[in-house]
Design a protein around this motif. Structure first.
Motif, PDB file in Angstrom:
ATOM      1  N   ASP A 286      36.957  38.896  36.960  1.00  5.54           N
ATOM      2  CA  ASP A 286      37.623  38.547  38.213  1.00  5.54           C
ATOM      3  C   ASP A 286      39.147  38.491  38.112  1.00  5.54           C
ATOM      4  OD1 ASP A 286      35.143  38.262  39.463  1.00  5.54           O
ATOM      5  OD2 ASP A 286      34.969  36.173  38.818  1.00  5.54           O
TER       6      ASP A 286
ATOM      7  N   TYR B   1      43.425  37.929  41.190  1.00  3.67           N
ATOM      8  CA  TYR B   1      42.398  36.922  40.885  1.00  3.67           C
ATOM      9  C   TYR B   1      41.370  36.946  42.018  1.00  3.67           C
ATOM     10  CZ  TYR B   1      40.652  32.551  38.798  1.00  3.67           C
ATOM     11  OH  TYR B   1      39.887  31.598  38.172  1.00  3.67           O
ATOM     12  N   ARG B   2      40.152  37.366  41.701  1.00  6.70           N
ATOM     13  CA  ARG B   2      39.114  37.530  42.708  1.00  6.70           C
ATOM     14  C   ARG B   2      38.028  36.462  42.581  1.00  6.70           C
ATOM     15  NH1 ARG B   2      40.565  41.909  46.269  1.00  6.70           N
ATOM     16  NH2 ARG B   2      42.040  43.158  45.081  1.00  6.70           N
ATOM     17  N   HIS B   3      37.300  36.279  43.696  1.00  2.00           N
ATOM     18  CA  HIS B   3      36.048  35.503  43.732  1.00  2.00           C
ATOM     19  C   HIS B   3      36.222  34.039  43.356  1.00  2.00           C
ATOM     20  CE1 HIS B   3      34.049  39.643  42.895  1.00  2.00           C
ATOM     21  NE2 HIS B   3      34.358  39.495  44.183  1.00  2.00           N
TER      22      HIS B   3
ATOM     23  N   LYS C 207      33.233  32.590  45.391  1.00  2.00           N
ATOM     24  CA  LYS C 207      33.440  34.016  45.682  1.00  2.00           C
ATOM     25  C   LYS C 207      33.913  34.260  47.118  1.00  2.00           C
ATOM     26  CE  LYS C 207      30.217  35.694  42.196  1.00  2.00           C
ATOM     27  NZ  LYS C 207      29.110  36.617  41.884  1.00  2.00           N
TER      28      LYS C 207
ATOM     29  N   ASP D 287      40.168  35.591  47.427  1.00  2.00           N
ATOM     30  CA  ASP D 287      40.843  36.534  46.543  1.00  2.00           C
ATOM     31  C   ASP D 287      42.340  36.296  46.644  1.00  2.00           C
ATOM     32  OD1 ASP D 287      38.393  37.631  46.006  1.00  2.00           O
ATOM     33  OD2 ASP D 287      38.620  39.284  47.434  1.00  2.00           O
TER      34      ASP D 287
END
Length: 703
Positions: A552, A596-598, A602, A605
């Motif tokens: 992520d 930086y995702r989720h 989740k 972002d």
């Protein structure tokens, strides 16, 4: 939001531009489409789990942003020069039927100056029809000051304007001066269609582009000059069509195009802000880009088989221009012109021939021949020469400027083993000219590149190039009233020796880290030049890396620097050099970003990217004493951040923020007022120095 950047910077004195290029490599005969399936039993090939998604799906986004923009230069980053609240539309929609018909609509920042949209429909593998729009814009400044206003082809001074012998004697100059924006906006509309048959493909396309804006123009009267904002209003229409036929090991095709340029302005006419110093030169007139047309048709062929490939191209084109001439001058009696219009025509012929072959195991050879000929068929006539729209200085014939160019390339690539291969080649360029200081130029060049795969993770390559340019005797042309110094050698025609070296090291593995470094050095030596450009040395490097912290989180960083040092010799007495110029240029580009995702189950972002760019040029003139020029630089800090939150399965909200700190300076007008130069009416100091913000919200819905 973030992409891995490599080797993407180039300095052009005041401006820094980042560019990226991708060069596709095509392998003939090794794809699945070329596999022999004649004896294969395909009755059991049906995919039980393959599901072709049909129906209507996609997303639509509506955005609103606050654009804090005092200096329109910031619009090059934000995409619009509208100050305050602005809106846009984003879309990515798709509708696919069970029978194979598909319609898509894609829009990006539609409503901004750089917005785009495209609607496409058709049947997959058979045909498609598309229409589209794209906006393009470049913003220079809104800090230019001028007393002129425009209407049609004319630039007017205020009705109460009082002329002066010098700018300080123009009493209402500061009262009448107003800001004018120097920018260019392009609106491009597209229409295209493709039809695929069993052994052929036909394409047609049409493009209409409308361009508007203002740019800098200099209006001269003998020793007086004024900087003017020249209006831009023109259109370009282009139409193209091609058809290709293909079979086993062959492909042939014909393509053609037609383009037409139309300028809404017939000329540019401006009032003289100065008291006329010669005759009654109360206004000036200048020609603008004339309407013109171009036609082109070309034929292509490709043959391949048994490790050999031959590509051939032959094309012809014709360029015409027949706008009516303006009078030679609008100040006093105009000298007679030899014709009412130019009736200009230039024909070109282009031919390309390429051959590739794998002659031995591990050895590939390639050869090519390019031929290009430009034939100016415009009639040669004596035209009156009027200096700065003020006085008649005799006649001069229009030159032909014909050119014939031939280029031959020979190269071979040999793989010693899985780790090392050598690529080397030779190139010969031959140019024949007319009406230039040289009739002929020849250039020989060689290169060699060694690739070494150090390990499964590390690889490197080293490339060296050398070329030598020479030609026929250098004889300065005599068909102009401005004769050249006999010792002067124009850089694009002068003898030159060039050396270039480049080293690249890269790391890429199954782990999270990838990185690369590139170092380059070059030197141009104009060894036979006494007056003119004599030496250019450049060197630079690039470093870039990206690291996947987790599935992520990814971070990336890059650093690029380039230096250019050039030397020039000049003469103030039309003889041997007696003054010298050294120019040092430097560009720097630094950047880093994180994606930086989720986060938050989740739903969230985040992305952040920072970049710093700096370009500067230092020039010093030596004539007994050294005299450095003033500041000539541009510097920019840019922060680009976003946050996207998924409110539910179908609804998302995105926040975008752009911050830019920008400063530039040009010693030509740095700190200068409108009347700082007695015989030149300038725009004033057009330097930029600002902090600007863009904050935008986009509400999107997944259908």
């Amino acid at each position: 939001m973030f992409v891995h950047k490599k080797n993407t910077t180039q300095l052009t004195m005041l401006a820094l531009a980042i560019s990226a290029s991708v060069s596709p490599v095509f392998a003939e005969g090794y794809g699945l489409q070329n596999a022999n399936r004649e004896k294969a039993n395909t009755s059991k090939w049906e995919c039980k789990r393959c599901v072709i998604e049909t129906g209507f799906n996609g997303s639509v986004g509506v955005g609103a942003a606050y654009n804090d923009i005092d200096d329109i230069h910031f619009a090059n980053a934000s995409g619009t020069d509208s100050d305050g609240l602005v809106g846009h539309l984003d879309a990515d929609l798709n509708n696919k039927s069970d029978s194979g018909y598909q319609t898509t609509f894609v829009a990006n920042k539609l409503g901004y100056d750089i917005g785009s949209a495209r609607l496409e429909t058709g049947r997959i593998g058979q045909y498609k029809i598309g229409i589209g729009y794209r906006g393009l814009a470049h913003y220079n400044t809104n800090n230019a000051l001028t007393p002129y206003s425009s209407s049609g082809d004319n630039l007017y001074l205020p009705s109460n304007w009082q002329t002066g012998a010098v700018t300080s004697q123009m009493p209402t100059l500061y009262d009448d001066a107003r800001n004018v924006e120097l920018k260019t906006q392009r609106d491009r509309y597209l229409l295209d269609a493709v039809y695929k048959g069993s052994f052929y493909q036909a394409d047609i396309n049409y493009q209409h582009e409308k361009r508007q804006g203002k740019r800098t123009f200099s209006g001269n009267f003998l020793t007086n000059s004024a900087m003017l904002a020249q209006p831009i209003d023109d259109t370009t229409d282009e139409f193209g069509a091609k058809i290709y036929f293909n079979g086993k090991g062959w492909l042939i095709g014909i393509d053609s195009s037609f383009s037409q340029y139309s300028n809404d302005h017939n000329s540019m006419i401006w009032q003289n802000a100065f008291t006329p110093t010669f005759g009654a030169a109360y206004r000036g007139q200048s020609a603008v880009a004339p309407d013109n047309k171009a036609y082109r048709v070309g034929a292509n062929a490709q043959l391949s088989g048994n490790g050999h490939q031959v590509l051939m191209y032959l094309g012809v084109a014709s360029f015409t221009q027949d706008d009516a001439f303006l009078p030679a001058t609008v100040n006093g009696p105009s000298p007679a012109l030899p014709k009412a219009s130019l009736d200009g025509k230039v024909d070109t012929t282009d031919m390309k021939l390429k051959y590739n072959s794998r002659v031995l195991r591990g050895l590939n050879i390639r050869a090519s021949y390019d031929y290009s000929d430009k034939d100016n068929k415009t009639a040669i006539n004596p035209y009156p020469q009027v200096i700065t729209d003020s006085y008649y200085a005799g006649t001069a014939n229009n030159p032909e400027y014909d050119r014939t160019k031939q280029q031959v390339k020979l190269a071979a690539k040999y793989r010693f083993n899985r780790e090392i291969y050598l690529d080397a080649g030779y190139q010969y360029d031959h140019n024949d000219y007319s009406d230039l200081d040289r009739d002929r130029l020849r250039q020989n060049g060689v290169f060699a590149k060694v690739n070494y795969k150090i390990s499964s993770d590390w690889s490197t390559w080293l490339k060296a190039e050398f070329s030598d340019r020479t030609g026929s005797a250098y004889n300065p042309i005599t068909t102009t009233n401005s004769q050249s110094n006999p010792y002067l050698r124009k850089s694009y025609l002068a003898d030159r020796e060039r050396q270039q070296y480049q080293l690249n090291v890269s790391y890429s593995s199954a782990t999270a880290l990838s990185a690369s470094a590139n170092v380059r050095v070059s030197s141009d030596d104009y060894d036979d030049t006494l007056v003119g450009l004599t030496q250019v040395d450049t060197h630079g490097y690039d470093i870039s890396a990206s690291y996947l912290l987790s599935d992520d989180i990814i971070i990336n960083a890059y650093l690029n620097q380039d230096w250019r040092d050039s030397d020039q010799a000049g003469s103030s007495n039309f003889g041997l050099p007696n003054w010298y110029v050294n120019t040092d240029e430097k560009s720097t580009l630094v950047g880093a970003g994180i994606d930086y995702r989720h986060l938050l189950d989740k739903k969230l972002d985040l992305g952040l990217e920072y970049s710093y760019s700096d370009g500067q040029s230092d020039t010093e003139v030596t004539q007994g004493l050294s005299s450095p020029y003033g500041d000539y630089f541009s510097e920019k800090h840019n922060i680009n951040a976003f946050a996207k939150y998924q409110l539910d399965e179908k609804i998302a909200l995105r926040l975008d923020w752009i911050f830019e700190n920008y400063q530039d300076s040009d010693w030509l007008n740095q700190g200068l007022a409108l009347d700082a130069i007695p015989n030149v009416l300038i725009f004033g100091d057009m330097s930029s120095d600002y902090n600007a913000h863009y904050v935008g919200f986009t509400f999107s819905y997944e259908l």
